[in-house]
Design an enzyme around this catalytic site. Structure first.
Site, PDB file in Angstrom:
ATOM      1  N   PHE A 159      19.584  51.931 -44.739  1.00  0.00           N
ATOM      2  CA  PHE A 159      20.106  52.904 -43.829  1.00  0.00           C
ATOM      3  C   PHE A 159      20.568  54.279 -44.190  1.00  0.00           C
ATOM      4  CE2 PHE A 159      23.788  52.302 -46.857  1.00  0.00           C
ATOM      5  CZ  PHE A 159      24.305  53.467 -46.978  1.00  0.00           C
ATOM      6  N   LYS A 183      10.736  47.264 -39.105  1.00  0.00           N
ATOM      7  CA  LYS A 183      12.044  46.859 -39.043  1.00  0.00           C
ATOM      8  C   LYS A 183      13.172  47.673 -39.673  1.00  0.00           C
ATOM      9  CE  LYS A 183      15.458  45.031 -40.216  1.00  0.00           C
ATOM     10  NZ  LYS A 183      16.707  45.276 -40.262  1.00  0.00           N
ATOM     11  N   GLU A 186      19.624  48.337 -39.126  1.00  0.00           N
ATOM     12  CA  GLU A 186      20.210  47.904 -37.809  1.00  0.00           C
ATOM     13  C   GLU A 186      21.325  49.096 -37.811  1.00  0.00           C
ATOM     14  OE1 GLU A 186      20.215  46.280 -40.551  1.00  0.00           O
ATOM     15  OE2 GLU A 186      22.090  44.999 -40.734  1.00  0.00           O
ATOM     16  N   SER A 236      18.801  47.172 -50.759  1.00  0.00           N
ATOM     17  CA  SER A 236      19.514  46.561 -52.083  1.00  0.00           C
ATOM     18  C   SER A 236      18.678  45.538 -53.009  1.00  0.00           C
ATOM     19  CB  SER A 236      20.664  45.952 -51.521  1.00  0.00           C
ATOM     20  OG  SER A 236      20.419  44.943 -50.839  1.00  0.00           O
ATOM     21  N   CYS A 291      19.575  56.314 -53.282  1.00  0.00           N
ATOM     22  CA  CYS A 291      19.115  55.412 -54.380  1.00  0.00           C
ATOM     23  C   CYS A 291      18.997  56.153 -55.608  1.00  0.00           C
ATOM     24  CB  CYS A 291      17.818  54.672 -54.219  1.00  0.00           C
ATOM     25  SG  CYS A 291      16.274  55.762 -53.913  1.00  0.00           S
TER      26      CYS A 291
HETATM   27  P1  NAD Z   1      20.127  46.501 -47.399  1.00  0.00           P
HETATM   28  O1  NAD Z   1      19.500  45.714 -48.422  1.00  0.00           O
HETATM   29  O2  NAD Z   1      21.656  46.015 -47.393  1.00  0.00           O
HETATM   30  O3  NAD Z   1      19.288  46.488 -46.420  1.00  0.00           O
HETATM   31  C1  NAD Z   1      17.906  46.853 -46.241  1.00  0.00           C
HETATM   32  C2  NAD Z   1      17.399  45.976 -44.885  1.00  0.00           C
HETATM   33  O4  NAD Z   1      17.388  44.598 -45.221  1.00  0.00           O
HETATM   34  C3  NAD Z   1      18.057  46.254 -43.835  1.00  0.00           C
HETATM   35  O5  NAD Z   1      16.714  46.729 -42.799  1.00  0.00           O
HETATM   36  C4  NAD Z   1      18.757  45.154 -43.464  1.00  0.00           C
HETATM   37  O6  NAD Z   1      18.821  44.810 -42.073  1.00  0.00           O
HETATM   38  C5  NAD Z   1      18.109  44.008 -44.292  1.00  0.00           C
HETATM   39  N1  NAD Z   1      19.007  43.001 -44.582  1.00  0.00           N
HETATM   40  C6  NAD Z   1      20.401  43.309 -44.917  1.00  0.00           C
HETATM   41  N2  NAD Z   1      20.838  41.743 -45.246  1.00  0.00           N
HETATM   42  C7  NAD Z   1      19.956  41.188 -45.187  1.00  0.00           C
HETATM   43  C8  NAD Z   1      19.998  39.753 -45.577  1.00  0.00           C
HETATM   44  N3  NAD Z   1      20.743  39.094 -46.100  1.00  0.00           N
HETATM   45  N4  NAD Z   1      18.517  38.972 -45.544  1.00  0.00           N
HETATM   46  C9  NAD Z   1      17.624  39.734 -45.058  1.00  0.00           C
HETATM   47  N5  NAD Z   1      17.638  41.077 -44.924  1.00  0.00           N
HETATM   48  C10 NAD Z   1      18.544  41.761 -44.958  1.00  0.00           C
HETATM   49  O7  NAD Z   1      20.263  47.824 -48.225  1.00  0.00           O
HETATM   50  P2  NAD Z   1      21.074  49.156 -47.549  1.00  0.00           P
HETATM   51  O8  NAD Z   1      22.493  49.225 -47.625  1.00  0.00           O
HETATM   52  O9  NAD Z   1      20.734  49.515 -45.907  1.00  0.00           O
HETATM   53  O10 NAD Z   1      20.509  50.391 -48.297  1.00  0.00           O
HETATM   54  C11 NAD Z   1      21.233  50.775 -49.705  1.00  0.00           C
HETATM   55  C12 NAD Z   1      20.774  50.136 -50.769  1.00  0.00           C
HETATM   56  O11 NAD Z   1      19.172  50.487 -50.653  1.00  0.00           O
HETATM   57  C13 NAD Z   1      21.058  50.699 -51.989  1.00  0.00           C
HETATM   58  O12 NAD Z   1      21.120  49.441 -53.012  1.00  0.00           O
HETATM   59  C14 NAD Z   1      19.977  51.529 -52.466  1.00  0.00           C
HETATM   60  O13 NAD Z   1      19.986  51.804 -53.809  1.00  0.00           O
HETATM   61  C15 NAD Z   1      18.778  51.039 -51.956  1.00  0.00           C
HETATM   62  N6  NAD Z   1      17.779  52.163 -51.730  1.00  0.00           N
HETATM   63  C16 NAD Z   1      16.396  51.933 -52.890  1.00  0.00           C
HETATM   64  C17 NAD Z   1      15.511  52.971 -52.632  1.00  0.00           C
HETATM   65  C18 NAD Z   1      14.394  52.956 -53.556  1.00  0.00           C
HETATM   66  O14 NAD Z   1      13.656  53.611 -53.417  1.00  0.00           O
HETATM   67  N7  NAD Z   1      14.941  52.120 -54.839  1.00  0.00           N
HETATM   68  C19 NAD Z   1      15.691  54.037 -51.595  1.00  0.00           C
HETATM   69  C20 NAD Z   1      16.951  53.849 -50.507  1.00  0.00           C
HETATM   70  C21 NAD Z   1      17.888  52.961 -50.909  1.00  0.00           C
END
Ligand code: NAD
Length: 506
Positions: A159, A183, A186, A236, A291
């Site tokens: 997000f 994808k 959401e 994450s 991040c």
């Molecule tokens: P998230 O992991 O909750 O979601 C990422 C994606 O995974 C979304 O599209 C979501 O719909 C999907 N998702 C969520 N829960 C899921 C599940 N149980 N099973 C399968 N898919 C699922 O991450 P977020 O909260 O959207 O973003 C923040 C996180 O992203 C932070 O930890 C941040 O550090 C990380 N991030 C990392 C980078 C990088 O380049 N290292 C860049 C941006 C964000």
């Protein structure tokens, strides 16, 4: 954006993109997209069905048959056009992004701009997707390599950068000759969809770019799908590890950029004003939801006395709605994020850290329902405390003391994460030492958020990354292609050999 208003709900619906058409999902499962400054419901996003995921992949698979053979110059010119369209729509894209995600309008433009740079990079694919050639590797034999597209690739995005991170993925995948299923998060898919509309306007043919929405079930369907060859994930650590394991088991190439706990070392010889400004911007900008945010500052030697200066600097930042002028810190993306961050602040107090600046309950006139947390500073933080061990992903800066640079480097290298780090110093020797010995993939020297520009690749390391190759730059060209190596010999009458050769020699 391509959204309709249904009589039953009066709320716009976000479409799927399948086979070049924006289509209404047939799902019964929908989620609200909420403005985090006001709680206004902006639209509803569908959680796509298995049939819809299958249809998106099938359309990408069909389009690959012709797209993979499209001339490299023709592919590049679409992205030349695309970068122009993004520039022309910058204000509109930033406004959509701020409404659904919360960050300030200038920061939303930065989000789009950092993605735009990757689109510009994609337009230069003619200089990137190049093989190698070696003449006369044996008598009359040449060897050369070609980088061929894989097929259908998929991207799963978080997000916090709903413009930049989708733009890390589909432009480079598509320009190298693949087709794509995206994808988006959401929580804020609307700016991503507007970017997809502009991509079609730029000339991306039907089926080459597809979008499905959803959560866990759709992500698992992507991991398992037999016709998807590679997956790029950003999000994450928990979800990324799951995606990496599940999709790898299904035989796919996977790259996952994940969570972080980025430390900055502050040496006592650092330029104080510049360092305080850099730390405040990197810790509290985007409400800490980056991040590459600096979430831990390691104050070395006499820099341990800078706590009150940092607190004063943090107090100068204005908390408010991202649309309002002069605001530095917008709301957290959701009520759940607000509860998590405020809960961790409580844990920090309970664990014995010193709450030097409490950002809870800021006053934001006109936005009483917003998910606001102001800049928060904890001093005397120690490993083992929840606020040190967990990624807070909010505007919370943890301060740790160290006697010297050796102790500071040891602390950072002992942390499992390896996304980004920085040092503030006027000493070239200290900076050189840090660059050499720090075990983190992206290093800033008097630069707090060292996200590489697209001629390099994003190179987080250790627990912040799974898979060898990073997004954009040269690495992603290798990620999205299969290297095929050809060894060739052509005979004419003078070179025809006689007899059977049963050895391994050419
Ligand atoms: P998230 O992991 O909750 O979601 C990422 C994606 O995974 C979304 O599209 C979501 O719909 C999907 N998702 C969520 N829960 C899921 C599940 N149980 N099973 C399968 N898919 C699922 O991450 P977020 O909260 O959207 O973003 C923040 C996180 O992203 C932070 O930890 C941040 O550090 C990380 N991030 C990392 C980078 C990088 O380049 N290292 C860049 C941006 C964000």
């Amino acid at each position: 954006m391509d959204a309709t208003t249904t009589p039953a709900t009066k709320v716009a619906t976000v479409k799927l993109l399948i086979g070049g058409k924006f289509v209404e999902s047939k799902t019964t499962e929908w989620r609200d997209i909420v403005n985090p400054a006001t709680q206004e419901v902006l639209a509803k996003v569908p959680f796509a069905t298995q049939d819809e995921v299958d249809a998106a992949v099938a359309s990408a698979k069909e389009a690959f048959k012709t797209w993979r053979k499209t001339a490299i110059g023709a592919r590049a010119r679409i992205f030349l056009k695309y970068q122009q369209l993004i520039r022309e729509h910058m204000g509109e894209l930033a406004a959509i992004l701020t409404a659904e995600q919360g960050k300030t309008l200038p920061d939303a433009e930065g989000d789009v701009f950092r993605g735009l740079e990757v689109v510009e990079h994609a337009a230069g694919i003619g200089n990137l997707q190049l093989g190698e050639f070696a003449n006369n590797v044996a008598g009359g034999v040449d060897t050369y390599s070609v980088l061929q597209p894989l097929g259908v690739c998929a991207g799963i995005t978080p997000f916090n950068f709903p413009a930049m991170i989708p733009l890390w993925m589909f432009p480079m995948a598509i320009v190298t000759g693949n087709t794509f299923v995206l994808k988006p998060s959401e929580q804020d898919p609307m700016v991503t969809m507007r970017l997809c509309e502009l991509a079609l306007e730029a000339g991306i043919p039907p089926g080459v770019l597809n979008v499905v929405h959803g959560g866990e079930a759709v992500v698992n369907a992507i991991c398992d799908h037999k016709d998807i060859k590679a997956i790029s994930f950003v999000g994450s650590t928990k979800v990324g590890t799951h995606v990496y394991n599940r999709a790898s088991l299904a035989g796919k190439r996977v790259q996952c950029m994940m969570g972080a706990k980025n430390h900055a070392i502050v040496m006592p010889d650092a330029n104080k004003e510049q360092t305080l400004n850099a730390l405040a911007g990197a810790a509290f900008g985007a409400a800490g939801q980056r991040c590459m945010a600096v979430s831990v500052a390691v104050l070395v030697g006499d820099a341990r006395n800078w706590v009150s200066d940092l607190v004063e600097k943090a107090k100068t930042l204005k908390v408010g709605a991202g649309v309002d002028k002069g605001v530095d810190v917008g709301p957290l993306v959701s009520c759940a994020a607000f509860d998590r961050v405020t809960g961790l602040i409580e844990r920090g107090v309970a664990d014995g850290a010193t709450l030097a600046l409490d950002g809870r309950k800021p006053t934001v006139p006109g936005y009483e329902k917003g998910n606001f947390v102001g800049p928060t500073v904890f001093a005397d933080v120690k490993p083992g405390m929840s606020i040190y061990e967990q990624e807070i992903f909010g505007p919370v800066l943890c301060l740790v003391g160290a006697d010297n640079i050796d102790d500071a480097i040891e602390l950072i290298n002992a942390n499992p994460n390896g996304n980004g780090t920085a040092i503030f110093t006027q000493s070239g020797a200290a900076a050189r030492r840090f660059q050499e010995d720090i075990d983190v993939g992206q290093v800033g020297i008097n630069v707090p958020i060292p996200v590489p520009v697209p001629m390099f690749s994003f190179t987080g390391s250790r627990a912040s990354k799974l898979g060898d190759l990073g997004p954009y730059g040269k690495q992603v060209v290798l990620f999205y292609t299969q290297t095929k190596t050809v060894t060739s010999r052509w005979f004419d009458d003078s070179t025809v050999s006689h007899g059977v050769n049963t050895t391994i020699a050419l």
